[in-house]
Design an enzyme around this catalytic site. Structure first.
Site, short mmCIF file in Angstrom:
data_model
loop_
_atom_site.label_atom_id
_atom_site.label_comp_id
_atom_site.label_asym_id
_atom_site.label_seq_id
_atom_site.Cartn_x
_atom_site.Cartn_y
_atom_site.Cartn_z
N ASP A 88 -2.36 0.94 3.27
CA ASP A 88 -1.41 0.86 4.37
C ASP A 88 -0.76 -0.52 4.32
O ASP A 88 -1.42 -1.51 3.99
CB ASP A 88 -2.14 0.98 5.71
CG ASP A 88 -2.56 2.39 6.06
OD1 ASP A 88 -2.45 3.27 5.17
OD2 ASP A 88 -3.02 2.61 7.19
N HIS A 145 -7.37 1.74 -2.17
CA HIS A 145 -7.72 2.98 -2.87
C HIS A 145 -6.99 3.06 -4.20
O HIS A 145 -6.05 2.31 -4.47
CB HIS A 145 -7.39 4.18 -1.99
CG HIS A 145 -8.21 4.24 -0.73
ND1 HIS A 145 -9.22 5.15 -0.53
CD2 HIS A 145 -8.18 3.47 0.40
CE1 HIS A 145 -9.78 4.94 0.66
NE2 HIS A 145 -9.15 3.93 1.24
N SER A 249 -4.23 -9.17 3.34
CA SER A 249 -3.55 -9.83 2.24
C SER A 249 -2.53 -8.91 1.58
O SER A 249 -1.86 -8.14 2.25
CB SER A 249 -4.56 -10.35 1.22
OG SER A 249 -3.95 -11.28 0.36
#
Length: 280
Positions: A88, A145, A249
């Site tokens: 995200d 992921h 980050s």
């Protein structure tokens, strides 16, 4: 505050000391005070807890447990396209790697070789290839992921600066993502082609972790460290968790030359979600 002043202050701030302090606070299990911090953070950044596997803030003993919270199994459907978005966040930049250079912001770029800690051999594998840089803001889900299935070949920890990685800093600091502390993960895809997933550290990012190693930093030994996995069969499926930031980050993805069409809906500064179509 102007962007110029914001960047100047970052040059002057004791970034490592701030990061160590933030890491200590984030790991602290402080009972009611920790719960107060978590609830204030949720309110300040409008975090959507309905997506979390544990939606009650009281379920998290530390801020880091909350920050790296798991999502519900149905919260991020996985695209069937060739590449799925790994996180995200918001798109910083994406496109072609031209003459070994990765575009950072208007008037600024950096080399793939510098990003990969000077490894010229691996950098050549991405000549005329493709990149995507995605910034994770404080409100975002902070697990990372796999964009596609891959076999892990190498990992490197690279010490560096701890500048903020938000858009203002990207516009104001040369070679930002090749200067900051980072963890480089190199994979071989199912098609035999390489790809890289680089976790970039930043101010108050207490640590970075991968599922096969655990927490990588701290310690911060001040020198490059390498791990070779050629003799191990570490394979991760598309959409499987590969790591996480303990405070937020940026990730930078590198792909080799060849047909790759980014999602037509993607644009710089646009919001993205893990699992959505990234490229075909």
């Amino acid at each position: 505050m102007s962007e110029r002043l914001f960047v100047l202050l970052q040059h002057l701030m004791p970034k490592l000391a701030m990061t160590r302090f933030a890491g200590s606070v984030a790991n602290w299990e402080g009972g009611s005070l920790t719960q107060w911090i978590i609830r204030r953070f949720i309110a300040r950044y409008k975090v959507d807890m309905s997506e979390a596997a544990a939606s009650d803030p009281a379920a998290y003993a530390s801020f880091n447990a909350f920050f790296t919270r798991a999502l519900r199994a149905d919260a991020r459907p996985l695209s069937s396209e060739r590449l799925a978005c790994p996180v995200d966040g918001a798109i910083s930049q994406f496109g072609r790697i031209e003459q070994g250079q990765i575009f950072q912001a208007k008037g600024r770029s950096y080399s793939a070789q510098a990003l990969l800690a000077g490894d010229a051999e691996w950098a050549r594998r991405f000549d005329d290839g493709h990149f995507a840089t995605i910034y994770l803001s404080p409100r975002d889900y902070h697990r990372i992921h796999m964009p596609c299935a891959g076999r892990l070949l190498r990992m490197s920890y690279v010490p560096g600066e701890l500048y903020s990685v938000n858009p203002a800093t990207a516009r104001g600091v040369d070679r930002l993502f090749a200067r900051n502390e980072r963890v480089i993960c190199l994979f071989e895809g199912q098609d035999g082609q390489p790809f890289a997933l680089v976790l970039v550290g930043a101010t108050i990012v207490g640590s970075m972790a991968t599922v096969w190693h655990g927490v990588i930093n701290p310690p911060r030994p001040g020198q490059i460290r390498h791990w070779d996995y050629h003799d191990q069969d570490i394979r991760l499926a598309k959409g499987e968790e590969m790591g996480r930031f303990l405070l937020g980050s940026t990730v930078v993805l590198l792909f080799p030359q060849g047909p790759l069409n980014f999602n037509l809906a993607w644009q710089a500064a646009g919001a993205v979600r893990m699992g959505e179509a990234m490229a075909d």
